[in-house]
Motif scaffolding. Structure first.
Motif, mmCIF file in Angstrom:
data_model
loop_
_atom_site.group_PDB
_atom_site.id
_atom_site.type_symbol
_atom_site.label_atom_id
_atom_site.label_comp_id
_atom_site.label_asym_id
_atom_site.label_seq_id
_atom_site.Cartn_x
_atom_site.Cartn_y
_atom_site.Cartn_z
ATOM 1 N N ARG A 47 0.815 -1.212 0.000
ATOM 2 C CA ARG A 47 0.000 0.000 0.000
ATOM 3 C C ARG A 47 0.852 1.266 0.000
ATOM 4 O O ARG A 47 0.361 2.364 -0.243
ATOM 5 C CB ARG A 47 -0.931 0.006 1.215
ATOM 6 N N ARG A 83 7.210 -11.417 -4.469
ATOM 7 C CA ARG A 83 6.342 -11.934 -3.405
ATOM 8 C C ARG A 83 7.131 -12.720 -2.361
ATOM 9 O O ARG A 83 6.939 -12.545 -1.157
ATOM 10 C CB ARG A 83 5.249 -12.815 -4.010
ATOM 11 N N GLU A 113 7.284 -11.535 1.568
ATOM 12 C CA GLU A 113 6.650 -12.445 2.529
ATOM 13 C C GLU A 113 7.653 -12.914 3.578
ATOM 14 O O GLU A 113 7.318 -13.049 4.756
ATOM 15 C CB GLU A 113 6.020 -13.637 1.803
ATOM 16 N N ARG A 154 7.401 -4.910 10.251
ATOM 17 C CA ARG A 154 6.113 -4.307 9.912
ATOM 18 C C ARG A 154 6.299 -2.926 9.292
ATOM 19 O O ARG A 154 5.528 -1.998 9.518
ATOM 20 C CB ARG A 154 5.223 -4.213 11.162
ATOM 21 N N ASP A 177 -0.451 -4.925 10.979
ATOM 22 C CA ASP A 177 -0.421 -6.377 11.126
ATOM 23 C C ASP A 177 -1.046 -7.110 9.949
ATOM 24 O O ASP A 177 -0.852 -8.316 9.790
ATOM 25 C CB ASP A 177 -1.147 -6.795 12.417
ATOM 26 N N ALA A 178 -1.834 -6.414 9.131
ATOM 27 C CA ALA A 178 -2.510 -7.068 8.001
ATOM 28 C C ALA A 178 -1.762 -6.849 6.692
ATOM 29 O O ALA A 178 -2.362 -6.867 5.616
ATOM 30 C CB ALA A 178 -3.946 -6.555 7.886
ATOM 31 N N LEU A 214 0.229 -8.690 4.987
ATOM 32 C CA LEU A 214 0.170 -9.800 4.029
ATOM 33 C C LEU A 214 -1.101 -9.761 3.194
ATOM 34 O O LEU A 214 -1.113 -10.150 2.024
ATOM 35 C CB LEU A 214 0.264 -11.143 4.761
ATOM 36 N N ASP A 215 -2.181 -9.278 3.807
ATOM 37 C CA ASP A 215 -3.450 -9.219 3.075
ATOM 38 C C ASP A 215 -3.491 -8.058 2.095
ATOM 39 O O ASP A 215 -4.383 -7.998 1.238
ATOM 40 C CB ASP A 215 -4.618 -9.085 4.065
ATOM 41 N N ASP A 216 -2.544 -7.126 2.225
ATOM 42 C CA ASP A 216 -2.545 -5.928 1.372
ATOM 43 C C ASP A 216 -1.682 -6.093 0.121
ATOM 44 O O ASP A 216 -1.551 -5.144 -0.661
ATOM 45 C CB ASP A 216 -2.031 -4.715 2.169
#
Length: 396
Positions: free
Chosen positions: A23, A30, A34, A42, A53-54, A56-58
């Motif tokens: 973001r 990747r 990861e 972070r 904390d999210a 990885l989802d972004d």
């Protein structure tokens, strides 16, 4: 040719294989980002902005950049090879010409010459490596490694082709477990290819066997192979026998065998060999009733004595210590001496570091077994190890 700056991951500095964007607007491969996040970071590695904390989802796949890299690679595949890779030929070959030669295999000498050029280019040029991956060289190289045995008069050339092709394949093999190119390893599902894999593990050079252990590690971790092929390979007794052979060889040159034995031990321990060997030994009521029990005991000893991980695996395997104690003393036979020596040596390695293993061994009657062994007609080496184990148990 050099890789454009924007086509390189800021972390690995290698060409992108699966670019994803955070973001913060920064793009990374990747696998690299990861791993960065899995280590507890972070922040964005380039901007140092907090990610939360999210993170990885972004991650958003950067398909535009992937498309640009693919187009650039397609345009690059027709360029002429540098002289260092082309050799002394009058005309510098293209990547397409090298691939065509490997497919047609005009003669062994030409194939060997081509493989040397491929290996040089993969080692010297990131662009060459990326282009060969995109052109499907890995899928062409594997059949050169895993194929039916040649006639006797061709075996020397075949061995050189196999080893060179394996080195080329390893130099091109992606480290990213989700790389789609790793799907070509499923060629080992074919019975002739798996048989050839076993043959190379049994008879190949130390460096070839070490390379095949790397192939096994990739098979066990890659998304394209770990569900089907990995289970197929792990269920094959022939693969385990060949994999453990460097551990059991007594007449091999230790200096050369170490290169193959170390990765073989690591692969065996990490993929559950100790548990499988112990289960086999627990089913054999007597070591002399099953000729494979002698090899199994030798393998357990090698794994226990070869590394700390092996000792922990033997000490932690359910019933392993009791099973070894049961094989310390057997009635005299052609194989009982070796079985007793291997069982005592394995217990000596494990009990030296594990208090729980010592307690379990004493509870299973190891002292009685050792005293019986010392009164038997077994060899001097088995008796020496039995005395050493008794001294260890007494001192602890």
């Amino acid at each position: 040719m050099s890789i454009p700056h924007l086509f390189r991951c800021p972390i690995s500095l290698d060409i992108f294989t699966d670019p994803v964007t955070l973001r913060t607007g920064q793009t990374y491969d990747r696998q690299c980002i990861e791993r960065w996040l899995a280590d507890g970071h972070r922040t964005c590695p380039v901007t140092m902005q907090p990610l939360g904390d999210a993170a990885l989802d972004d991650l958003v796949p950067n398909r535009t950049l992937r498309h640009l890299i693919d187009r650039w690679l397609s345009a690059a595949t027709d360029h002429r090879l540098p002289l260092s890779a082309a050799g002394d030929d009058d005309e510098e070959p293209s990547l397409a010409a090298l691939k065509r030669c490997l497919l047609l295999q005009p003669d062994a000498a030409k194939v060997i010459s081509t493989l040397k050029k491929v290996l040089a280019l993969a080692s010297e040029s990131d662009v060459g490596r990326a282009c060969m991956l995109q052109l499907g060289f890995l899928r062409v190289l594997l059949p050169l490694v895993f194929h039916a045995p040649a006639r006797a008069e061709c075996r020397s050339d075949q061995a050189e082709v196999e080893e060179l092709a394996l080195r080329c394949a390893l130099s091109l093999m992606p480290t990213n477990p989700v790389a789609p190119e790793l799907d070509c390893l499923n060629v080992l599902k074919r019975e002739p290819c798996l048989a050839s894999f076993v043959r190379l593990l049994e008879r190949g050079s130390a460096s070839a066997r070490a390379g095949l252990c790397r192939v096994l590690e990739t098979v066990a971790t890659a998304d394209a192979t770990r569900d089907d092929l990995a289970l197929l390979v792990a269920a094959s007794p022939r693969v385990w026998d060949a994999l453990l052979m460097p551990l059991l060889s007594s007449d091999a040159d230790p200096e050369h065998e170490a290169e193959a034995a170390a990765p073989a031990r690591g692969s065996a321990v990490s993929h559950g060999a100790v548990g499988a060997l112990v289960r086999h030994l627990s089913k054999a009521r007597k070591a002399t009733e099953d000729g494979a029990a002698a090899s199994a005991l030798a393998a357990v000893e090698s794994l226990a004595a070869g590394s700390e991980a092996g000792r922990r695996a033997v000490a932690g395997a359910p019933g392993a210590t009791r099973t070894l104690v049961r094989h310390v003393f057997r009635m005299a036979s052609s194989s009982s001496d070796a079985c007793s020596e291997n069982a005592v040596a394995a217990l000596l390695a494990v009990c030296g570091e594990s208090r729980a293993a010592r307690s379990e061994a004493v509870g299973a009657g190891v002292v009685t077994q050792l005293l019986l062994l010392l009164q038997s007609q077994c060899g001097a080496r088995a008796k020496a190890k039995a005395r050493a184990l008794l001294k260890l148990l007494k001192s602890k």
